[in-house]
Design an enzyme around this catalytic site. Sequence first.
Site, PDB file in Angstrom:
ATOM      1  N   VAL A 152       0.863  -1.191   0.000  1.00 55.00           N
ATOM      2  CA  VAL A 152       0.000   0.000   0.000  1.00 55.00           C
ATOM      3  C   VAL A 152       0.897   1.239   0.000  1.00 55.00           C
ATOM      4  CG1 VAL A 152      -1.788   1.254   1.283  1.00 55.00           C
ATOM      5  CG2 VAL A 152      -1.756  -1.239   1.349  1.00 55.00           C
ATOM      6  N   GLU A 209       0.090  -1.133 -14.356  1.00 56.05           N
ATOM      7  CA  GLU A 209       0.206  -2.593 -14.222  1.00 56.05           C
ATOM      8  C   GLU A 209       0.274  -3.201 -15.624  1.00 56.05           C
ATOM      9  OE1 GLU A 209       0.088  -4.343 -11.088  1.00 56.05           O
ATOM     10  OE2 GLU A 209       0.332  -2.328 -10.329  1.00 56.05           O
ATOM     11  N   ASP A 220      -6.470  -2.680  -8.704  1.00 60.62           N
ATOM     12  CA  ASP A 220      -5.264  -2.438  -7.899  1.00 60.62           C
ATOM     13  C   ASP A 220      -5.639  -1.670  -6.617  1.00 60.62           C
ATOM     14  OD1 ASP A 220      -2.225  -2.090  -7.631  1.00 60.62           O
ATOM     15  OD2 ASP A 220      -2.916  -0.018  -7.652  1.00 60.62           O
ATOM     16  N   LYS A 224      -5.608  -2.835  -2.385  1.00 64.08           N
ATOM     17  CA  LYS A 224      -5.030  -2.027  -1.294  1.00 64.08           C
ATOM     18  C   LYS A 224      -6.084  -1.711  -0.230  1.00 64.08           C
ATOM     19  CE  LYS A 224      -1.685  -0.265  -4.592  1.00 64.08           C
ATOM     20  NZ  LYS A 224      -1.435   0.724  -5.636  1.00 64.08           N
TER      21      LYS A 224
HETATM   22  N1  HSE Z   1      -0.049   0.333 -10.949  1.00 68.47           N
HETATM   23  C1  HSE Z   1       0.085   0.788  -9.591  1.00 68.47           C
HETATM   24  C2  HSE Z   1      -0.248   2.262  -9.560  1.00 68.47           C
HETATM   25  C3  HSE Z   1       1.483   0.512  -9.090  1.00 68.47           C
HETATM   26  O1  HSE Z   1      -0.440   2.854 -10.622  1.00 68.47           O
HETATM   27  O2  HSE Z   1      -0.362   2.830  -8.485  1.00 68.47           O
HETATM   28  C4  HSE Z   1       1.612   0.472  -7.596  1.00 68.47           C
HETATM   29  O3  HSE Z   1       0.817  -0.512  -6.995  1.00 68.47           O
END
Ligand code: HSE
Length: 340
Positions: A152, A209, A220, A224
């Site tokens: 996170v 990603e 994503d 978190k």
């Molecule tokens: N793809 C994620 C972001 C990377 O853009 O925050 C970090 O987890």
Amino acid sequence: MYRLAFIGFGVVGQGLAEILLEKKNVLKDCYGFEYLVVAVSDFNKGSAYSPDGLDLSTLLELAKQNKISEYPGARTGLDALNTIKETNADIVLEATYTDIETGEPAYSHFKAALESGKHLVTTNKGPTTLFFRELSDLAAKKDVRFLFEGTVLSGTPALNLCHLCLAGNDVTEIRGILNGTTNFILTNMEKGKSYEEALKEAQELGYAEAKPDADVEGWDALAKVVILAKSVMGADIGVGDVDRSGITGIKLQDIEQAKKEGKRWKLIGKVTKEGGSVRASVRPEKVELTDPLASVGGATNALTFVTDLMGEVTIVGAGAGKKETGFSLLSDLLSIHRMS
Ligand code: HSE
């Protein structure tokens, strides 16, 4: 002297390796932290093991050419699981790729490390999101640490802020910007760029990603949010309990309309504790410009913790990056050292 094994030696692993090299003396002199890297195993780059330690500069050089298995004099050919089980490492650093659906192969790596009585430090959101309770219980049973600060906000101390600095507070809500790619896209759309242009730029800058849906559809950020809900609030929620939508439906005219209203679109991840239950969501919200989250632009992340003793506490910082995520692993290593 801690003996470290890297499982996965991509951008994040190499980020930590560079920090360990650069800060070797400071870590020893200021914190009494000494280390030996005994093993590295990477699916694409090869593996090397030496119980007496490997040279980090040599490893970094070999990694550039995907030739770790050519490390002179080292035992080679160990896969990730054998590296975890058969080497003399006492801390496993897991930084392989994230699979939010099955958690594999990292889930097997996590279990093998903890079952072998080794501390586990990771940036991997997959197993941490899906199997948090089971893994925490296993770590407790084996009397080892399971630490995941980097899952996170990378090395920005979001989890440690709660677990250490805000300990004693009741955290009733956590809300914030948990994904850099989508914040970068929204910020650039405000400057007049199209969604497609902004996404392409985020991909080129390396924040995004591998599968764009993980960012733009909110997966994503969802991972978190679940990690925060479980580890900070002790909530028993799963991926399916989070009300999720991404930013793909936001058009330039929506951005313009928000501007006229004195607001700004942000993809907000939120966990709220009410009575005995916890609710979690990830969705685009029009945030008032007076909200500290509104001024957080580009790929930067931010979280506001609503607490009983301290009111609202907001932390702003990097959510990704080689050094920044590498540092998250270092901060967990130092936590293990402090607890030892
Ligand atoms: N793809 C994620 C972001 C990377 O853009 O925050 C970090 O987890």
